[in-house]
Design a protein around this motif. Structure first.
Motif, PDB file in Angstrom:
ATOM      1  N   GLU A  32       6.820 -19.726  17.446  1.00 61.53           N
ATOM      2  CA  GLU A  32       6.124 -20.858  17.409  1.00 61.53           C
ATOM      3  C   GLU A  32       4.693 -20.672  18.455  1.00 61.53           C
ATOM      4  O   GLU A  32       3.662 -21.173  18.204  1.00 61.53           O
ATOM      5  CB  GLU A  32       6.850 -21.882  17.709  1.00 61.53           C
ATOM      6  CG  GLU A  32       6.236 -23.306  17.286  1.00 61.53           C
ATOM      7  CD  GLU A  32       7.237 -24.511  17.677  1.00 61.53           C
ATOM      8  OE1 GLU A  32       8.241 -24.547  16.940  1.00 61.53           O
ATOM      9  OE2 GLU A  32       7.419 -24.796  18.821  1.00 61.53           O
ATOM     10  N   PHE A  38      17.600 -17.782  23.210  1.00 62.00           N
ATOM     11  CA  PHE A  38      16.801 -19.121  23.255  1.00 62.00           C
ATOM     12  C   PHE A  38      15.421 -18.862  23.380  1.00 62.00           C
ATOM     13  O   PHE A  38      14.670 -19.637  22.578  1.00 62.00           O
ATOM     14  CB  PHE A  38      17.644 -20.051  24.204  1.00 62.00           C
ATOM     15  CG  PHE A  38      19.080 -20.426  23.759  1.00 62.00           C
ATOM     16  CD1 PHE A  38      19.221 -20.845  22.753  1.00 62.00           C
ATOM     17  CD2 PHE A  38      20.044 -20.574  24.980  1.00 62.00           C
ATOM     18  CE1 PHE A  38      20.515 -21.423  22.281  1.00 62.00           C
ATOM     19  CE2 PHE A  38      20.965 -20.918  24.625  1.00 62.00           C
ATOM     20  CZ  PHE A  38      21.263 -21.525  23.265  1.00 62.00           C
ATOM     21  N   CYS A  79      13.579 -17.669  20.211  1.00 58.37           N
ATOM     22  CA  CYS A  79      13.695 -18.498  19.071  1.00 58.37           C
ATOM     23  C   CYS A  79      12.304 -19.446  19.169  1.00 58.37           C
ATOM     24  O   CYS A  79      11.494 -19.782  18.221  1.00 58.37           O
ATOM     25  CB  CYS A  79      14.696 -19.478  19.096  1.00 58.37           C
ATOM     26  SG  CYS A  79      16.245 -18.644  18.320  1.00 58.37           S
ATOM     27  N   ASN A  80      11.793 -19.505  20.350  1.00 63.84           N
ATOM     28  CA  ASN A  80      10.437 -20.333  20.502  1.00 63.84           C
ATOM     29  C   ASN A  80       9.232 -19.437  20.552  1.00 63.84           C
ATOM     30  O   ASN A  80       8.136 -19.851  20.554  1.00 63.84           O
ATOM     31  CB  ASN A  80      10.423 -21.038  21.657  1.00 63.84           C
ATOM     32  CG  ASN A  80      11.662 -22.128  21.728  1.00 63.84           C
ATOM     33  OD1 ASN A  80      11.940 -22.720  20.791  1.00 63.84           O
ATOM     34  ND2 ASN A  80      12.314 -22.223  22.937  1.00 63.84           N
ATOM     35  N   TYR A  85       9.695 -19.735   9.073  1.00 64.24           N
ATOM     36  CA  TYR A  85      11.259 -20.170   9.232  1.00 64.24           C
ATOM     37  C   TYR A  85      11.640 -20.182  10.689  1.00 64.24           C
ATOM     38  O   TYR A  85      11.648 -19.115  11.167  1.00 64.24           O
ATOM     39  CB  TYR A  85      11.939 -19.323   8.079  1.00 64.24           C
ATOM     40  CG  TYR A  85      13.567 -19.787   8.075  1.00 64.24           C
ATOM     41  CD1 TYR A  85      13.637 -20.950   7.224  1.00 64.24           C
ATOM     42  CD2 TYR A  85      14.327 -19.213   8.750  1.00 64.24           C
ATOM     43  CE1 TYR A  85      15.024 -21.612   7.120  1.00 64.24           C
ATOM     44  CE2 TYR A  85      15.710 -19.605   8.550  1.00 64.24           C
ATOM     45  CZ  TYR A  85      15.768 -20.765   7.873  1.00 64.24           C
ATOM     46  OH  TYR A  85      17.203 -21.442   7.831  1.00 64.24           O
ATOM     47  N   ARG A  86      11.966 -21.239  10.931  1.00 61.53           N
ATOM     48  CA  ARG A  86      12.859 -21.521  12.390  1.00 61.53           C
ATOM     49  C   ARG A  86      14.144 -21.462  12.084  1.00 61.53           C
ATOM     50  O   ARG A  86      14.711 -22.444  11.628  1.00 61.53           O
ATOM     51  CB  ARG A  86      12.146 -22.662  12.950  1.00 61.53           C
ATOM     52  CG  ARG A  86      12.561 -23.101  14.354  1.00 61.53           C
ATOM     53  CD  ARG A  86      11.777 -24.064  15.095  1.00 61.53           C
ATOM     54  NE  ARG A  86      12.303 -24.488  16.376  1.00 61.53           N
ATOM     55  CZ  ARG A  86      12.420 -23.813  17.386  1.00 61.53           C
ATOM     56  NH1 ARG A  86      12.155 -22.827  17.393  1.00 61.53           N
ATOM     57  NH2 ARG A  86      12.983 -24.670  18.359  1.00 61.53           N
ATOM     58  N   ILE A  87      14.798 -20.637  12.917  1.00 56.76           N
ATOM     59  CA  ILE A  87      16.321 -20.613  13.370  1.00 56.76           C
ATOM     60  C   ILE A  87      16.484 -21.354  14.760  1.00 56.76           C
ATOM     61  O   ILE A  87      15.973 -21.007  15.769  1.00 56.76           O
ATOM     62  CB  ILE A  87      16.892 -19.446  13.217  1.00 56.76           C
ATOM     63  CG1 ILE A  87      16.534 -18.546  11.932  1.00 56.76           C
ATOM     64  CG2 ILE A  87      18.213 -19.277  13.612  1.00 56.76           C
ATOM     65  CD1 ILE A  87      16.967 -17.108  12.012  1.00 56.76           C
ATOM     66  N   GLU A  88      17.438 -22.266  14.523  1.00 62.27           N
ATOM     67  CA  GLU A  88      17.779 -23.104  15.750  1.00 62.27           C
ATOM     68  C   GLU A  88      18.502 -22.396  16.654  1.00 62.27           C
ATOM     69  O   GLU A  88      19.305 -21.340  16.356  1.00 62.27           O
ATOM     70  CB  GLU A  88      18.734 -24.250  15.462  1.00 62.27           C
ATOM     71  CG  GLU A  88      17.855 -25.357  14.497  1.00 62.27           C
ATOM     72  CD  GLU A  88      16.628 -26.019  15.284  1.00 62.27           C
ATOM     73  OE1 GLU A  88      16.914 -26.278  16.520  1.00 62.27           O
ATOM     74  OE2 GLU A  88      15.769 -26.321  14.594  1.00 62.27           O
ATOM     75  N   PRO A  89      18.278 -22.373  18.059  1.00 63.61           N
ATOM     76  CA  PRO A  89      18.946 -21.459  19.053  1.00 63.61           C
ATOM     77  C   PRO A  89      20.567 -21.712  18.877  1.00 63.61           C
ATOM     78  O   PRO A  89      21.330 -20.664  19.042  1.00 63.61           O
ATOM     79  CB  PRO A  89      18.393 -22.131  20.404  1.00 63.61           C
ATOM     80  CG  PRO A  89      17.262 -22.561  20.131  1.00 63.61           C
ATOM     81  CD  PRO A  89      17.275 -23.349  18.364  1.00 63.61           C
ATOM     82  N   TRP A  90      21.068 -22.909  18.552  1.00 58.57           N
ATOM     83  CA  TRP A  90      22.577 -22.946  18.620  1.00 58.57           C
ATOM     84  C   TRP A  90      23.188 -22.102  17.301  1.00 58.57           C
ATOM     85  O   TRP A  90      24.124 -21.686  17.484  1.00 58.57           O
ATOM     86  CB  TRP A  90      22.959 -24.320  18.519  1.00 58.57           C
ATOM     87  CG  TRP A  90      22.413 -25.208  17.301  1.00 58.57           C
ATOM     88  CD1 TRP A  90      21.238 -26.029  17.337  1.00 58.57           C
ATOM     89  CD2 TRP A  90      22.954 -25.325  15.892  1.00 58.57           C
ATOM     90  NE1 TRP A  90      20.950 -26.369  15.921  1.00 58.57           N
ATOM     91  CE2 TRP A  90      22.279 -26.229  15.135  1.00 58.57           C
ATOM     92  CE3 TRP A  90      23.967 -24.826  15.379  1.00 58.57           C
ATOM     93  CZ2 TRP A  90      22.267 -26.472  13.852  1.00 58.57           C
ATOM     94  CZ3 TRP A  90      24.192 -25.247  14.004  1.00 58.57           C
ATOM     95  CH2 TRP A  90      23.475 -25.881  13.432  1.00 58.57           C
ATOM     96  N   THR A  91      22.355 -22.065  16.521  1.00 57.51           N
ATOM     97  CA  THR A  91      22.664 -21.199  15.039  1.00 57.51           C
ATOM     98  C   THR A  91      22.848 -19.715  15.588  1.00 57.51           C
ATOM     99  O   THR A  91      24.080 -19.183  15.214  1.00 57.51           O
ATOM    100  CB  THR A  91      21.765 -21.175  13.936  1.00 57.51           C
ATOM    101  OG1 THR A  91      21.530 -22.938  13.596  1.00 57.51           O
ATOM    102  CG2 THR A  91      22.186 -20.608  12.774  1.00 57.51           C
TER     103      THR A  91
END
Length: 81
Positions: free
Chosen positions: A19, A12, A15-16, A28-34
């Protein structure tokens, strides 16, 4: 189980990280839930593979052990020859 929770927590935060490091909006950003779903699916698939492998190996081992048993009538047939 605690290590899995720690891994999800680290993912998690990672993922940030892009940014925070770049100002580019083209990343390209991958969401943490993904990522959490991918890791969970990988763990489930790994457990299924381990369980199937163990089951097949134990079945084969049992088959070999049963083949090595000597029964009374088999021994009698071997003595007569």
């Amino acid at each position: 189980m605690a290590s899995a929770k720690l891994l999800v927590l680290v993912l998690f935060f990672l993922c940030n990280l892009p940014e925070a490091l770049t100002d580019s909006a083209s990343c390209y950003r991958i969401e943490p839930w993904t990522i959490a779903i991918i890791v969970s699916a990988d763990l489930v698939l790994t457990l299924i593979i381990v369980a199937v492998t163990y089951r097949c190996a134990s079945f084969r081992r049992r088959k070999i052990d049963n083949a090595n048993k000597v029964y009374m009538n088999v021994r009698a047939n071997c003595k007569s020859t």
